[in-house]
Design a protein around this motif. Structure first.
Motif, PDB file in Angstrom:
ATOM      1  N   LEU A   7       0.866  -0.997  -0.050  1.00  0.00           N
ATOM      2  CA  LEU A   7       0.073   0.098  -0.019  1.00  0.00           C
ATOM      3  C   LEU A   7       0.941   1.213  -0.041  1.00  0.00           C
ATOM      4  N   VAL A   8       0.679   2.189  -0.951  1.00  0.00           N
ATOM      5  CA  VAL A   8       1.347   3.615  -1.058  1.00  0.00           C
ATOM      6  C   VAL A   8       0.541   4.700  -0.747  1.00  0.00           C
ATOM      7  N   LEU A   9       0.775   5.256   0.372  1.00  0.00           N
ATOM      8  CA  LEU A   9      -0.074   6.441   0.712  1.00  0.00           C
ATOM      9  C   LEU A   9       0.668   7.726   0.455  1.00  0.00           C
ATOM     10  N   ASP A  10       0.306   8.227  -0.667  1.00  0.00           N
ATOM     11  CA  ASP A  10       0.867   9.563  -1.193  1.00  0.00           C
ATOM     12  C   ASP A  10       0.170  10.741  -0.593  1.00  0.00           C
ATOM     13  N   CYS A  11       0.464  11.337   0.271  1.00  0.00           N
ATOM     14  CA  CYS A  11      -0.087  12.557   1.004  1.00  0.00           C
ATOM     15  C   CYS A  11      -0.551  13.423   0.061  1.00  0.00           C
ATOM     16  N   ASP A  12       0.234  13.992  -0.933  1.00  0.00           N
ATOM     17  CA  ASP A  12      -0.307  14.925  -1.601  1.00  0.00           C
ATOM     18  C   ASP A  12      -1.704  14.465  -2.560  1.00  0.00           C
ATOM     19  N   ALA A  13      -1.457  13.346  -3.045  1.00  0.00           N
ATOM     20  CA  ALA A  13      -2.446  12.487  -3.922  1.00  0.00           C
ATOM     21  C   ALA A  13      -3.895  12.636  -3.006  1.00  0.00           C
ATOM     22  N   ILE A  14      -3.861  12.338  -1.782  1.00  0.00           N
ATOM     23  CA  ILE A  14      -4.807  12.116  -0.691  1.00  0.00           C
ATOM     24  C   ILE A  14      -5.401  13.705  -0.452  1.00  0.00           C
ATOM     25  N   TYR A  15      -4.270  14.476  -0.517  1.00  0.00           N
ATOM     26  CA  TYR A  15      -4.890  15.929  -0.442  1.00  0.00           C
ATOM     27  C   TYR A  15      -5.734  16.300  -1.418  1.00  0.00           C
ATOM     28  N   ASP A  22     -14.056  16.680   0.513  1.00  0.00           N
ATOM     29  CA  ASP A  22     -14.269  17.196   1.813  1.00  0.00           C
ATOM     30  C   ASP A  22     -14.427  18.599   2.059  1.00  0.00           C
ATOM     31  N   LYS A  23     -15.963  18.988   1.877  1.00  0.00           N
ATOM     32  CA  LYS A  23     -16.220  20.353   1.814  1.00  0.00           C
ATOM     33  C   LYS A  23     -15.802  21.145   3.201  1.00  0.00           C
ATOM     34  N   GLY A  70      -4.366  13.067   7.840  1.00  0.00           N
ATOM     35  CA  GLY A  70      -4.125  12.208   8.868  1.00  0.00           C
ATOM     36  C   GLY A  70      -5.400  10.951   9.226  1.00  0.00           C
ATOM     37  N   ARG A  71      -6.487  11.705   8.980  1.00  0.00           N
ATOM     38  CA  ARG A  71      -7.606  10.770   9.239  1.00  0.00           C
ATOM     39  C   ARG A  71      -7.648   9.730   8.187  1.00  0.00           C
ATOM     40  N   GLU A  72      -7.517  10.552   6.906  1.00  0.00           N
ATOM     41  CA  GLU A  72      -7.404   9.337   5.660  1.00  0.00           C
ATOM     42  C   GLU A  72      -6.583   8.514   5.660  1.00  0.00           C
ATOM     43  N   ASN A  74      -5.025   7.397   8.632  1.00  0.00           N
ATOM     44  CA  ASN A  74      -5.511   6.165   9.612  1.00  0.00           C
ATOM     45  C   ASN A  74      -6.631   5.098   8.952  1.00  0.00           C
ATOM     46  N   ARG A  75      -7.573   5.635   8.132  1.00  0.00           N
ATOM     47  CA  ARG A  75      -8.463   5.026   7.709  1.00  0.00           C
ATOM     48  C   ARG A  75      -7.982   3.924   6.694  1.00  0.00           C
ATOM     49  N   GLN A  76      -6.932   4.368   6.045  1.00  0.00           N
ATOM     50  CA  GLN A  76      -6.318   3.423   4.933  1.00  0.00           C
ATOM     51  C   GLN A  76      -5.435   2.309   5.603  1.00  0.00           C
ATOM     52  N   LEU A  77      -4.571   2.818   6.641  1.00  0.00           N
ATOM     53  CA  LEU A  77      -3.724   1.875   7.322  1.00  0.00           C
ATOM     54  C   LEU A  77      -4.662   0.875   8.480  1.00  0.00           C
ATOM     55  N   SER A  78      -5.822   1.139   8.460  1.00  0.00           N
ATOM     56  CA  SER A  78      -6.517   0.405   9.410  1.00  0.00           C
ATOM     57  C   SER A  78      -6.768  -0.865   8.924  1.00  0.00           C
ATOM     58  N   THR A  79      -6.765  -1.265   7.778  1.00  0.00           N
ATOM     59  CA  THR A  79      -6.515  -2.519   7.051  1.00  0.00           C
ATOM     60  C   THR A  79      -5.396  -3.378   7.489  1.00  0.00           C
ATOM     61  N   ASN A  80      -4.326  -2.736   8.214  1.00  0.00           N
ATOM     62  CA  ASN A  80      -3.084  -3.401   8.452  1.00  0.00           C
ATOM     63  C   ASN A  80      -2.571  -4.164   7.269  1.00  0.00           C
ATOM     64  N   PRO A  81      -2.072  -3.165   6.582  1.00  0.00           N
ATOM     65  CA  PRO A  81      -1.375  -3.871   5.106  1.00  0.00           C
ATOM     66  C   PRO A  81       0.045  -4.610   5.820  1.00  0.00           C
TER      67      PRO A  81
END
Length: 174
Positions: A7-15, A22-23, A70-72, A74-81
């Motif tokens: 799993l690759v979490l790119d914070c820029d892409a998440i933003y 996210d209104k 950070g919330r996103e 945490n959500r994605q990492l909650s799957t414990n990859p």
């Protein structure tokens, strides 16, 4: 890592994704930086012109966006990859490094970074240089991280360097 099932979490892409969904995040950005959101869309270059020339404004933006990102994460990492990587320019400032078993600074010459930013984001050289100038130096990243990898060649050459590095650490098999 992604090619090998990680799993690759790119914070820029998440933003950038959060800016579409996210209104509350958009409202907070507009409240702090009036005129940067028009018709529900962030005017990135307008915001960038403000924050990449004012450290306090950049800190304010980072504070606003950090919680949502950070919330996103945490959500994605909650799957414990079994294997995950976080790509974040503000890994240490946001405390995300505490989620990591090890940290790696990826550095490149400034001129290479300028050219890559211009090509990737279709921005002017001046805007690219302002963005880079607003970031900590590569020496700061290297000093904070456990390892440093230099990305000063082609994508394929860097991919091979990364694979060798991860194999040397025992994280991936050949």
């Amino acid at each position: 890592i992604r090619d090998r099932g990680g799993l690759v979490l790119d914070c820029d892409a998440i933003y950038h994704e959060l800016l579409k969904t996210d209104k509350d995040l958009l409202a907070a950005i507009e409240a702090r930086f009036p005129g940067t959101v028009e018709n529900g869309q962030l005017q990135r270059k307008k915001l960038g012109a403000i924050v990449f020339n004012d450290k306090a404004a950049l800190e304010d933006l980072s504070h606003i966006t950090g919680g949502a990102i950070g919330r996103e994460l945490n959500r994605q990492l909650s799957t414990n990859p079994a294997l995950a990587a976080i790509d974040a320019i503000r890994l240490f400032e946001g405390g995300l490094n505490k989620r990591c078993d090890l940290t790696v600074a990826v550095t490149a010459p400034v001129e290479t970074r300028v050219q890559r930013l211009m090509a990737r984001d279709n921005i002017t050289e001046e805007y690219a240089r302002n963005r880079i100038a607003a970031q900590p130096s590569e020496e700061v990243f290297s000093a904070k991280c456990d390892y440093t990898l230099r990305n000063d060649s082609t994508k394929e050459a860097f991919r091979e360097k990364c694979l060798a590095f991860l194999q040397d650490l025992g994280i991936m098999k050949a």
